[in-house]
Design a protein around this motif. Structure first.
Motif, mmCIF file in Angstrom:
data_model
loop_
_atom_site.group_PDB
_atom_site.id
_atom_site.type_symbol
_atom_site.label_atom_id
_atom_site.label_comp_id
_atom_site.label_asym_id
_atom_site.label_seq_id
_atom_site.Cartn_x
_atom_site.Cartn_y
_atom_site.Cartn_z
ATOM 1 N N THR A 1 0.842 -1.197 0.000
ATOM 2 C CA THR A 1 0.000 0.000 0.000
ATOM 3 C C THR A 1 0.877 1.246 0.000
ATOM 4 N N GLN A 2 1.891 1.262 0.867
ATOM 5 C CA GLN A 2 2.824 2.389 0.917
ATOM 6 C C GLN A 2 3.662 2.460 -0.358
ATOM 7 N N LEU A 3 4.026 1.279 -0.875
ATOM 8 C CA LEU A 3 4.816 1.228 -2.103
ATOM 9 C C LEU A 3 4.025 1.805 -3.269
ATOM 10 N N LYS A 4 2.761 1.429 -3.381
ATOM 11 C CA LYS A 4 1.920 1.943 -4.466
ATOM 12 C C LYS A 4 1.758 3.457 -4.347
ATOM 13 N N GLU A 5 1.591 3.943 -3.128
ATOM 14 C CA GLU A 5 1.438 5.377 -2.914
ATOM 15 C C GLU A 5 2.688 6.127 -3.368
ATOM 16 N N LEU A 6 3.871 5.582 -3.051
ATOM 17 C CA LEU A 6 5.124 6.211 -3.462
ATOM 18 C C LEU A 6 5.259 6.218 -4.984
ATOM 19 N N VAL A 7 4.920 5.082 -5.606
ATOM 20 C CA VAL A 7 5.029 4.977 -7.061
ATOM 21 C C VAL A 7 4.081 5.965 -7.743
ATOM 22 N N GLU A 8 2.855 6.068 -7.241
ATOM 23 C CA GLU A 8 1.869 6.968 -7.857
ATOM 24 C C GLU A 8 2.208 8.441 -7.623
ATOM 25 N N ASP A 9 2.770 8.754 -6.450
ATOM 26 C CA ASP A 9 3.036 10.151 -6.111
ATOM 27 C C ASP A 9 4.392 10.650 -6.585
ATOM 28 N N GLU A 10 5.382 9.747 -6.691
ATOM 29 C CA GLU A 10 6.748 10.173 -7.000
ATOM 30 C C GLU A 10 7.259 9.633 -8.349
ATOM 31 N N VAL A 11 7.226 8.312 -8.517
ATOM 32 C CA VAL A 11 7.832 7.687 -9.700
ATOM 33 C C VAL A 11 7.026 7.955 -10.960
ATOM 34 N N LYS A 12 5.730 7.737 -10.898
ATOM 35 C CA LYS A 12 4.851 7.917 -12.070
ATOM 36 C C LYS A 12 4.921 9.346 -12.631
ATOM 37 N N PRO A 13 4.743 10.393 -11.808
ATOM 38 C CA PRO A 13 4.830 11.759 -12.352
ATOM 39 C C PRO A 13 6.207 12.068 -12.928
ATOM 40 N N TYR A 14 7.251 11.525 -12.310
ATOM 41 C CA TYR A 14 8.618 11.781 -12.785
ATOM 42 C C TYR A 14 8.823 11.194 -14.177
ATOM 43 N N LEU A 15 8.375 9.955 -14.388
ATOM 44 C CA LEU A 15 8.537 9.305 -15.690
ATOM 45 C C LEU A 15 7.641 9.941 -16.749
ATOM 46 N N GLU A 16 6.484 10.441 -16.345
ATOM 47 C CA GLU A 16 5.573 11.056 -17.310
ATOM 48 C C GLU A 16 6.103 12.390 -17.835
ATOM 49 N N ARG A 17 7.128 12.923 -17.186
ATOM 50 C CA ARG A 17 7.767 14.153 -17.675
ATOM 51 C C ARG A 17 8.896 13.863 -18.665
ATOM 52 N N VAL A 18 9.227 12.570 -18.834
ATOM 53 C CA VAL A 18 10.280 12.191 -19.792
ATOM 54 C C VAL A 18 9.772 12.423 -21.206
#
Length: 206
Positions: A3-20
């Motif tokens: 649950t915490q892992l998914k939250e981190l991925v959605e809040d940090e990793v996903k937005p970062y990659l979508e800016r590539v």
């Protein structure tokens, strides 16, 4: 937890990659959502003069994440969003949900309580006998798959350094098929049947 892992991925990793450059969007699969539940004390609510509909409306209009436009910088387009989302229990508890007859505000914490729980499980993702979170990366239409893949790889190198306690494993990469394909016919047949540019398996290290 996932649950915490998914939250981190959605809040940090996903937005970062979508800016590539060349990336259209990313989808997160697996894990469970964190839900905020509000429990209202009926007697206190009636005494305050606030209604259920008022509480619901105030919570909705003060918790939003909206696109606000786009800025073009050289060969990149940056999407701008207006964020006013609740970040935790305290934010929700301190929300004004109405006003008393004397004009004083009614805070949610005065007439109820807020608690957190995990969402109901509707499915899960597993790899190597571990429950994981999968991040699927989709490229923009017309973008060069190999170039986009290379840019995402470089972005992932930075992410891996930042989150050393999390393992990021590439489960599939469309660019590999393209590099190995000897003819456009084979290439189109393979690429046309696959939507994601590649998938990344994410799980917590022991």
């Amino acid at each position: 937890s996932t649950t915490q892992l998914k939250e981190l991925v959605e809040d940090e990793v996903k937005p970062y990659l979508e800016r590539v450059e060349g990336v259209a969007t990313c989808d997160v699969i697996g894990g469970r959502e964190k839900e905020y539940w509000v429990e209202i004390d009926l007697a206190k609510m009636l005494e305050s003069g606030v209604s259920f509909s008022q509480i619901s409306q105030m919570l909705q209009i003060n918790n939003f994440n909206l696109p606000s436009g786009k800025v073009d910088l050289k060969q990149k387009s940056l999407l701008i969003r207006t964020l006013a989302e609740y970040e935790g229990v305290e934010d929700i508890e301190n929300q004004v949900v109405g006003f008393r007859k004397n004009g004083l505000p009614v805070f949610l914490k005065e007439i109820g309580k807020v608690y957190v729980r995990e969402s109901e499980r509707t499915g899960f993702a597993k790899a190597f006998d571990d429950e994981i979170v999968i991040l699927s990366v989709y490229k923009k239409s017309g973008a060069n798959t190999v170039q986009v893949s290379s840019r995402v790889d470089r972005a992932m190198d930075k992410i891996k350094k930042r989150y050393s306690d999390i393992s990021f494993e590439k489960g599939f990469e469309q660019a590999k098929f393209i590099k190995k394909s000897a003819s456009n016919t084979v290439n189109n047949a393979i690429v046309g049947s696959i939507l994601a540019a590649f998938m990344i398996f994410i799980f917590l290290l022991d």
